[in-house]
Design an enzyme around this catalytic site. Structure first.
Site, PDB file in Angstrom:
ATOM      1  N   GLY A 102       0.786  -1.225   0.000  1.00 50.60           N
ATOM      2  CA  GLY A 102       0.000   0.000   0.000  1.00 50.60           C
ATOM      3  C   GLY A 102       0.817   1.272   0.000  1.00 50.60           C
ATOM      4  O   GLY A 102       0.267   2.364   0.078  1.00 50.60           O
ATOM      5  N   GLU A 110      -5.547  -4.380  -4.566  1.00 51.46           N
ATOM      6  CA  GLU A 110      -4.527  -5.427  -4.544  1.00 51.46           C
ATOM      7  C   GLU A 110      -4.973  -6.604  -3.681  1.00 51.46           C
ATOM      8  O   GLU A 110      -4.784  -7.771  -4.052  1.00 51.46           O
ATOM      9  CB  GLU A 110      -3.206  -4.859  -4.013  1.00 51.46           C
ATOM     10  CG  GLU A 110      -2.514  -3.925  -4.981  1.00 51.46           C
ATOM     11  CD  GLU A 110      -1.313  -3.229  -4.394  1.00 51.46           C
ATOM     12  OE1 GLU A 110      -0.503  -2.694  -5.164  1.00 51.46           O
ATOM     13  OE2 GLU A 110      -1.168  -3.216  -3.151  1.00 51.46           O
TER      14      GLU A 110
END
Length: 238
Positions: A102, A110
């Site tokens: 992140g 993701e």
């Protein structure tokens, strides 16, 4: 490690992972970040050389553009809700293959893609290979939050888990970073490592939290490239 060495490590890890885990007729999740660029380059090479039939599902705007720019077949989770493999980078990976993701702000998509894949394969340069999270990555755990809730979430994180939490601000615009989903990101800098599965659950239960950048029990393999082009591979236990 020099920048050239870092790039060489990223490229080596990406090529090795693509060579080992991409097969004909696969549905492939394409992650985000600099290391994934090398992975997509290698996927495109193999498609051209071996006439592979692949469908690629992106985790971000960047990933979608990589797929399009390399003339790969673009798909969506609505069309292909089950993936054979997802290949993605990581900000840091510990001895149990728990990773922080992140840093680029794409953690929610993701994680969705990773959760849909039969195998999640991580690719990174050797700096990201650590025994304990927080060793080299000092920017904390990214947490995507609904904009209106960012302040209460900040306070609740620090009250419940300690450490410091801060809203991620944009570098080339006034105000906070806005994700592909229209949300904000909080970076939680923890005091010390703990039980990441429990910590992840605690964070997810705070009202306003969309998703965390802690990927626990998700990665199957992790490839770490060295400056000399060699690659170390770790496999999840159990």
């Amino acid at each position: 490690m020099s920048m050239d060495g870092i790039q060489a490590g990223k490229k080596a890890a990406a090529i090795e992972a693509v060579n080992n885990h991409i097969k004909d007729n696969y549905i492939v999740g394409i992650g985000s970040g600099t290391t994934v660029v090398s992975a997509v380059d290698r996927i495109a090479e193999r498609v051209k050389e071996e006439k592979l039939k692949l469908v690629c599902i992106p985790t971000s705007f960047q990933a979608k553009q990589l797929i399009i720019d390399n003339n790969l077949v673009l798909g969506t989770l609505e069309q292909y809700p089950e993936l054979d493999v997802a290949i993605d980078g990581a900000d840091e990976v510990d001895i149990d293959l728990v990773c922080i993701k992140g840093g680029g702000g794409c953690l929610t998509q993701e994680k969705i893609i990773a959760g849909c894949a039969r195998e999640l394969i991580l690719i990174a340069d050797a700096r990201k290979d650590v025994e304990t999270l927080g060793t080299t990555w000092t920017k904390g755990v990214p947490i995507e939050v609904v904009g209106m809730a960012y302040k209460p979430v900040l306070l609740q994180i620090m009250k419940t888990l300690g450490g410091t939490a801060q809203l991620r601000m944009a570098s080339k615009k006034m105000g906070p970073v806005v994700t592909d989903n229209g949300n904000f990101i909080i970076d939680w800098i923890f005091d010390k490592p703990g039980n990441w599965k429990d910590i992840n659950t605690t964070l997810q239960l705070i009202p306003g939290v969309v998703e965390t950048g802690l990927f626990v029990n998700m990665a199957k393999y992790a490839y770490f490239g060295q400056p000399d082009g060699s690659v170390g591979v770790k496999h999840a236990q159990g």
